[in-house]
Design a protein around this motif. Structure first.
Motif, PDB file in Angstrom:
ATOM      1  N   PRO A   1       0.794  -1.241   0.000  1.00 25.69           N
ATOM      2  CA  PRO A   1       0.000   0.000   0.000  1.00 25.69           C
ATOM      3  C   PRO A   1       0.821   1.282   0.000  1.00 25.69           C
ATOM      4  CG  PRO A   1       0.063  -0.894   2.201  1.00 25.69           C
ATOM      5  CD  PRO A   1       0.763  -1.893   1.329  1.00 25.69           C
ATOM      6  N   LEU A   2       1.830   1.353  -0.888  1.00 23.65           N
ATOM      7  CA  LEU A   2       2.631   2.561  -1.045  1.00 23.65           C
ATOM      8  C   LEU A   2       2.920   2.777  -2.523  1.00 23.65           C
ATOM      9  CD1 LEU A   2       5.285   2.124   1.811  1.00 23.65           C
ATOM     10  CD2 LEU A   2       3.344   3.711   1.797  1.00 23.65           C
ATOM     11  N   PRO A   3       3.069   4.037  -2.952  1.00 20.14           N
ATOM     12  CA  PRO A   3       3.449   4.296  -4.350  1.00 20.14           C
ATOM     13  C   PRO A   3       4.772   3.629  -4.698  1.00 20.14           C
ATOM     14  CG  PRO A   3       2.703   6.310  -3.279  1.00 20.14           C
ATOM     15  CD  PRO A   3       2.836   5.280  -2.195  1.00 20.14           C
ATOM     16  N   ALA A   4       4.915   3.232  -5.942  1.00 21.75           N
ATOM     17  CA  ALA A   4       6.109   2.505  -6.369  1.00 21.75           C
ATOM     18  C   ALA A   4       7.380   3.320  -6.221  1.00 21.75           C
ATOM     19  CB  ALA A   4       5.950   2.067  -7.828  1.00 21.75           C
ATOM     20  N   ASP A   5       7.277   4.651  -6.277  1.00 29.05           N
ATOM     21  CA  ASP A   5       8.474   5.493  -6.243  1.00 29.05           C
ATOM     22  C   ASP A   5       8.690   6.178  -4.892  1.00 29.05           C
ATOM     23  OD1 ASP A   5       6.297   7.171  -6.376  1.00 29.05           O
ATOM     24  OD2 ASP A   5       7.095   8.446  -7.975  1.00 29.05           O
ATOM     25  N   LEU A   6       7.970   5.764  -3.851  1.00 27.70           N
ATOM     26  CA  LEU A   6       8.106   6.394  -2.534  1.00 27.70           C
ATOM     27  C   LEU A   6       9.321   5.827  -1.801  1.00 27.70           C
ATOM     28  CD1 LEU A   6       6.521   8.326  -0.477  1.00 27.70           C
ATOM     29  CD2 LEU A   6       5.828   6.192   0.614  1.00 27.70           C
ATOM     30  N   PRO A   7      10.330   6.643  -1.479  1.00 24.50           N
ATOM     31  CA  PRO A   7      11.492   6.136  -0.746  1.00 24.50           C
ATOM     32  C   PRO A   7      11.143   5.886   0.729  1.00 24.50           C
ATOM     33  CG  PRO A   7      11.965   8.224  -1.860  1.00 24.50           C
ATOM     34  CD  PRO A   7      10.484   8.055  -1.846  1.00 24.50           C
ATOM     35  N   VAL A   8      11.541   4.734   1.225  1.00 24.46           N
ATOM     36  CA  VAL A   8      11.280   4.352   2.609  1.00 24.46           C
ATOM     37  C   VAL A   8      12.558   3.774   3.213  1.00 24.46           C
ATOM     38  CG1 VAL A   8       9.979   2.813   4.140  1.00 24.46           C
ATOM     39  CG2 VAL A   8       8.843   3.866   2.179  1.00 24.46           C
ATOM     40  N   SER A   9      12.833   4.106   4.450  1.00 28.18           N
ATOM     41  CA  SER A   9      13.980   3.531   5.158  1.00 28.18           C
ATOM     42  C   SER A   9      13.593   2.164   5.728  1.00 28.18           C
ATOM     43  CB  SER A   9      14.455   4.473   6.268  1.00 28.18           C
ATOM     44  OG  SER A   9      15.082   5.605   5.731  1.00 28.18           O
ATOM     45  N   TRP A  10      13.475   1.201   4.831  1.00 25.52           N
ATOM     46  CA  TRP A  10      13.153  -0.165   5.246  1.00 25.52           C
ATOM     47  C   TRP A  10      14.310  -0.744   6.071  1.00 25.52           C
ATOM     48  CZ3 TRP A  10       8.625  -2.856   4.062  1.00 25.52           C
ATOM     49  CH2 TRP A  10       7.774  -2.267   3.117  1.00 25.52           C
ATOM     50  N   SER A  11      13.958  -1.646   6.994  1.00 29.49           N
ATOM     51  CA  SER A  11      14.978  -2.367   7.757  1.00 29.49           C
ATOM     52  C   SER A  11      14.426  -3.725   8.144  1.00 29.49           C
ATOM     53  CB  SER A  11      15.390  -1.598   9.014  1.00 29.49           C
ATOM     54  OG  SER A  11      14.289  -1.479   9.913  1.00 29.49           O
ATOM     55  N   SER A  12      15.318  -4.605   8.513  1.00 26.37           N
ATOM     56  CA  SER A  12      14.933  -5.933   8.969  1.00 26.37           C
ATOM     57  C   SER A  12      14.833  -5.953  10.487  1.00 26.37           C
ATOM     58  CB  SER A  12      15.971  -6.959   8.509  1.00 26.37           C
ATOM     59  OG  SER A  12      15.805  -8.190   9.178  1.00 26.37           O
ATOM     60  N   HIS A  13      14.046  -6.895  11.027  1.00 20.83           N
ATOM     61  CA  HIS A  13      14.050  -7.123  12.471  1.00 20.83           C
ATOM     62  C   HIS A  13      15.466  -7.451  12.942  1.00 20.83           C
ATOM     63  CE1 HIS A  13       9.766  -6.894  13.048  1.00 20.83           C
ATOM     64  NE2 HIS A  13       9.516  -7.878  12.221  1.00 20.83           N
ATOM     65  N   LEU A  14      16.254  -8.071  12.074  1.00 25.05           N
ATOM     66  CA  LEU A  14      17.630  -8.414  12.420  1.00 25.05           C
ATOM     67  C   LEU A  14      18.484  -7.165  12.585  1.00 25.05           C
ATOM     68  CD1 LEU A  14      18.080 -11.359   9.894  1.00 25.05           C
ATOM     69  CD2 LEU A  14      17.555 -11.530  12.335  1.00 25.05           C
ATOM     70  N   ASP A  15      18.235  -6.142  11.766  1.00 28.73           N
ATOM     71  CA  ASP A  15      18.947  -4.870  11.895  1.00 28.73           C
ATOM     72  C   ASP A  15      18.601  -4.191  13.215  1.00 28.73           C
ATOM     73  OD1 ASP A  15      20.037  -5.075   9.262  1.00 28.73           O
ATOM     74  OD2 ASP A  15      18.165  -4.301   8.432  1.00 28.73           O
ATOM     75  N   VAL A  16      17.322  -4.219  13.557  1.00 23.73           N
ATOM     76  CA  VAL A  16      16.877  -3.594  14.800  1.00 23.73           C
ATOM     77  C   VAL A  16      17.474  -4.327  15.998  1.00 23.73           C
ATOM     78  CG1 VAL A  16      14.877  -2.994  16.208  1.00 23.73           C
ATOM     79  CG2 VAL A  16      14.754  -2.783  13.726  1.00 23.73           C
ATOM     80  N   ALA A  17      17.499  -5.657  15.928  1.00 27.81           N
ATOM     81  CA  ALA A  17      18.062  -6.445  17.023  1.00 27.81           C
ATOM     82  C   ALA A  17      19.535  -6.132  17.230  1.00 27.81           C
ATOM     83  CB  ALA A  17      17.875  -7.938  16.742  1.00 27.81           C
TER      84      ALA A  17
END
Length: 285
Positions: free
Chosen positions: A161-177
């Protein structure tokens, strides 16, 4: 040394528990039913300050996040946790925002002060116990929920549910851990640490990573937040799904959902989020 990890059987807490134990630390799972969890565990009630204080007493660190719930339930849990921290006074607390934006004052995406996560952060910080906040944006693991992943595998279409060109700072649960463990063990200071890719990743980037990993064409298709809500309501219930839909509506109205470099894990902790290819490989998707 001992560390209390909330949600230790779930997506957020489990990687923290595993990472602490892998580092040779004594990590205790804080769960509803301790008998159901292998290794050291303690039974707690998130709405009972006495139950929580008993678990926190003598702890070197506590990792906590609020589970998906209604506003009233989350608020009661936030107040109980803060009261328990104040009574037991563990050496450190690390709070995960679970993707809520708390570090961009003035942004329309910033969480209201009345939100349970904001109440939790404010309450725990007010105790004077050294407190750190890990603030991711969106979790890559969201893409592995069956209602999303099935269409990738069966149709070659990544619907989100986001536009194809919307930049997002995605991360993994592993990164957060990884960041949480660094902060829990006292080597990362206090304050808020933003977790996620810089520059942000778009939907098109995500689809390309899946395509490369799977060795087949995968295209990205934006869907409405309402359509996404219909998909996740059977999984989480209408009470928990409604605020998720609202959050995606807000993100759709923005040009980006990215962290700031000034308080990023990259700058503050020297931690870089996993590349998409590595993340997919680590999870054996």
């Amino acid at each position: 040394m001992s560390y209390i990890v909330h949600g230790a059987t779930g997506a957020q807490g489990s990687p923290v528990l595993s990472a602490l134990r892998a580092a040779g630390e004594h990590a205790v799972a804080a769960v509803r039913t301790a008998a159901n969890v292998p290794g050291d565990a303690v039974a707690v009630d998130l709405a009972d300050p006495d139950s929580l204080a008993a678990a926190y007493t003598g702890a070197d660190g506590v990792f906590v996040h609020l589970p998906m719930s209604t506003h009233d339930q989350g608020g009661a849990q936030a107040e109980a946790i803060a009261a328990a921290v104040g009574a037991a006074r563990p050496k450190r607390v690390v709070v995960s925002t679970s993707g809520a934006v708390v570090d961009r004052p003035g942004s329309p995406l910033q969480l209201p002060e009345s939100a349970p996560v904001a109440v939790l952060i404010r309450g725990v910080t007010a105790t004077g116990v050294p407190t750190s906040v890990v603030a991711p944006r969106l979790y890559l693991e969201n893409l592995l929920v069956p209602v999303i992943a099935d269409s990738v595998r069966k149709e070659g279409v990544l619907r989100y549910p986001l536009p194809a060109d919307l930049p997002v700072s995605w991360s993994s649960h592993l990164d957060v851990a990884e960041a949480a463990v660094r902060l829990l063990t006292g080597t990362g200071g206090t304050g808020t640490v933003a977790i996620g890719h810089l520059p942000g990743l778009t939907g098109t980037d995500l689809a390309a990573a899946f395509a490369e990993h799977l060795g087949r064409e995968v295209r990205y298709e934006a869907i409405t937040p309402e359509a996404f809500g219909e998909l996740i309501t059977p999984l989480f219930g209408p009470g928990a799904a409604a605020p998720v839909v609202g959050a995606y509506r807000a993100m759709n109205a923005r040009s980006a959902n990215t962290i700031g470099e000034e308080n990023s894990a990259q700058k503050l902790l020297g931690l870089v989020p996993r590349p998409l290819a590595r993340w997919l490989g680590d999870l054996g998707v």
